[in-house]
Scaffold this active site. Structure first.
Site, PDB file in Angstrom:
ATOM      1  N   LYS A 221       0.818  -1.223   0.000  1.00  0.00           N
ATOM      2  CA  LYS A 221       0.000   0.000   0.000  1.00  0.00           C
ATOM      3  C   LYS A 221       0.851   1.272   0.000  1.00  0.00           C
ATOM      4  O   LYS A 221       0.530   2.248  -0.676  1.00  0.00           O
ATOM      5  CB  LYS A 221      -0.920   0.012   1.224  1.00  0.00           C
ATOM      6  CG  LYS A 221      -1.984  -1.100   1.203  1.00  0.00           C
ATOM      7  CD  LYS A 221      -2.692  -1.196   2.544  1.00  0.00           C
ATOM      8  CE  LYS A 221      -3.785  -2.262   2.534  1.00  0.00           C
ATOM      9  NZ  LYS A 221      -4.366  -2.473   3.880  1.00  0.00           N
TER      10      LYS A 221
ATOM     11  N   TYR B 260      -5.866  -4.298  -6.687  1.00  0.00           N
ATOM     12  CA  TYR B 260      -5.579  -4.272  -5.248  1.00  0.00           C
ATOM     13  C   TYR B 260      -5.233  -5.681  -4.736  1.00  0.00           C
ATOM     14  O   TYR B 260      -4.245  -5.863  -4.014  1.00  0.00           O
ATOM     15  CB  TYR B 260      -6.778  -3.682  -4.485  1.00  0.00           C
ATOM     16  CG  TYR B 260      -6.629  -3.832  -2.998  1.00  0.00           C
ATOM     17  CD1 TYR B 260      -5.664  -3.096  -2.305  1.00  0.00           C
ATOM     18  CD2 TYR B 260      -7.400  -4.753  -2.279  1.00  0.00           C
ATOM     19  CE1 TYR B 260      -5.492  -3.265  -0.934  1.00  0.00           C
ATOM     20  CE2 TYR B 260      -7.233  -4.917  -0.922  1.00  0.00           C
ATOM     21  CZ  TYR B 260      -6.274  -4.177  -0.258  1.00  0.00           C
ATOM     22  OH  TYR B 260      -6.088  -4.359   1.093  1.00  0.00           O
TER      23      TYR B 260
ATOM     24  N   TYR C 163      -0.915  -0.570  11.218  1.00  0.00           N
ATOM     25  CA  TYR C 163      -2.321  -0.803  11.571  1.00  0.00           C
ATOM     26  C   TYR C 163      -2.710   0.109  12.744  1.00  0.00           C
ATOM     27  O   TYR C 163      -2.177   1.203  12.863  1.00  0.00           O
ATOM     28  CB  TYR C 163      -2.561  -2.285  11.901  1.00  0.00           C
ATOM     29  CG  TYR C 163      -2.228  -3.206  10.748  1.00  0.00           C
ATOM     30  CD1 TYR C 163      -2.988  -3.183   9.580  1.00  0.00           C
ATOM     31  CD2 TYR C 163      -1.161  -4.091  10.807  1.00  0.00           C
ATOM     32  CE1 TYR C 163      -2.700  -4.035   8.516  1.00  0.00           C
ATOM     33  CE2 TYR C 163      -0.869  -4.941   9.752  1.00  0.00           C
ATOM     34  CZ  TYR C 163      -1.633  -4.897   8.609  1.00  0.00           C
ATOM     35  OH  TYR C 163      -1.346  -5.729   7.556  1.00  0.00           O
TER      36      TYR C 163
HETATM   37  N1  GLU Z   1      -5.097  -8.455   1.296  1.00  0.00           N
HETATM   38  C1  GLU Z   1      -5.468  -8.062   2.595  1.00  0.00           C
HETATM   39  C2  GLU Z   1      -6.845  -7.482   2.634  1.00  0.00           C
HETATM   40  O1  GLU Z   1      -7.190  -6.675   1.824  1.00  0.00           O
HETATM   41  C3  GLU Z   1      -4.487  -7.094   3.173  1.00  0.00           C
HETATM   42  C4  GLU Z   1      -4.043  -7.718   4.377  1.00  0.00           C
HETATM   43  C5  GLU Z   1      -2.999  -6.940   5.141  1.00  0.00           C
HETATM   44  O2  GLU Z   1      -3.402  -6.086   5.942  1.00  0.00           O
HETATM   45  O3  GLU Z   1      -1.802  -7.206   4.978  1.00  0.00           O
HETATM   46  O4  GLU Z   1      -7.596  -7.816   3.512  1.00  0.00           O
END
Ligand code: GLU
Length: 343
Positions: free
Chosen positions: A83, A205, A257
């Protein structure tokens, strides 16, 4: 100068113990290998296949020295770490103001997959939560879905110095089960925050999350940011220097996060983690760190990876706001390390 194609073999062949820092990393690896906390992500079956004992640490300096220990060749999916870098590409494609009109840069304190938009502007909060990352993926330019994916893959290659593949089973699983992400995309479409090529953008994505990397790649990604956007080994520019600061800032405020505040307080390195078990951490102007260890804590961050970064920050005074004389001087400790540019 190392050639792109040679990078993998060059870095793989580094075995000599030539600097105290390499010994330090060996000790750090041994210290945390036995840590058995955390759980491997299992929201899709492919991720649950990861072995909890896998553990790699790689540090790449802004001068291109590479130090690594443990499972630094083991491939895994980059997941959310993508991201930060796709955000950088969106900035290059559209400039800061336009990107900011579609995605804010405020930390949420909410889980990464929360279905929440700014009530006044309808923007997703930041590019590191899923809603913001989907809005960011929507911004990636290209005449077709293939071209957009190719541009993303080429960008990662500029950062890491090697080609990357998609883990197709992971991509298909994410696509088949990602109802929540789909719901967020439609919510954003409702508010006119993203274009109506929803399926194409969600595919992009899910594909960017399924790119396979190893711990060394993660260190190269952050070392490139630390080096002003130029890969310190290949000397290729990966991102316009004017956007490096934008990417790193959002990593610091939103990269870990809903533990980003705690991380900033304790570790103080702009970083991004992913549920595949990776963390990439930047010490601007100095170095990049890549860690890989699949067991995650309750917030989704790699347990061993956090410990490693915490120790490195404390022992070498690498917190970005550190103003005290560090216990150890990183420059003295890395002296005598392998410099790939001299190979
Ligand atoms: N591909 C995951 C999703 O969109 C991302 C997971 C992550 O936070 O690394 O849920």
């Amino acid at each position: 100068m190392a050639d792109l194609g040679d990078l993998q073999s060059l870095t793989s062949s580094i075995t000599a113990v030539t600097s105290p820092f390499r010994n330090y990393l060996n000790d750090l690896h041994a210290k945390y290998q036995s840590l058995n906390d955390g759980a491997v992500a299992d929201y899709i079956p492919e991720l649950a296949l990861a072995k909890p004992e896998w553990f790699g640490i790689c540090v790449v300096t802004a001068e291109g020295q590479v130090f690594e220990v443990g499972n630094c060749d083991q491939l895994f999916t980059i997941q959310s770490i993508s991201k930060a870098f796709v955000f950088g590409l969106a900035l290059e494609d559209h400039g800061r103001d336009y990107v900011n009109s579609k995605v804010s840069v405020e930390p949420t304190g909410e889980a990464f997959n929360a279905i929440v938009l700014d009530e006044v502007t309808n923007r997703p909060y930041n590019p590191m939560v899923n809603a913001g990352a989907i809005a960011t993926a929507d911004l990636i330019k290209g005449h077709s879905s293939t071209e957009r994916l190719k541009r993303v893959l080429a960008m990662f290659q500029r950062y890491t110095g090697r080609e990357h593949d998609i883990n197709v089973p992971v991509f298909l699983s994410e696509k088949a089960t990602g109802f929540r992400n789909r719901a967020m995309a439609y919510l954003m479409l409702n508010f006119g925050m993203i274009s109506d090529r929803i399926d194409e953008t969600l595919d992009l994505y899910f594909q960017q999350c399924s790119i396979m990397v190893n711990a060394r790649d993660l260190a190269m990604l952050s070392a490139t940011l630390a080096n002003g956007g130029v890969n310190p080994v290949t000397q290729e520019r990966a991102i316009d220097e004017h956007h490096v600061q934008d990417v790193i800032s959002v990593m610091l405020t939103c990269g870990m996060y809903d533990a980003s505040g705690e991380w900033c307080y304790r570790v103080g390195m702009p970083a991004k983690s992913g549920v595949g078990g990776g963390i990439t951490a930047v010490v601007p102007g100095q170095l990049g760190i890549g860690t890989f260890s699949p067991p995650l804590d309750a917030k989704g961050n790699s347990y061993r990876g956090i410990k490693v970064c915490e120790d490195l920050a404390k022992d070498f005074g690498l917190h970005v706001f550190n103003a005290a004389k560090p216990e150890r001087d990183i420059n003295e400790w890395i002296a005598g390390g392998n410099d790939l540019n001299d190979w």
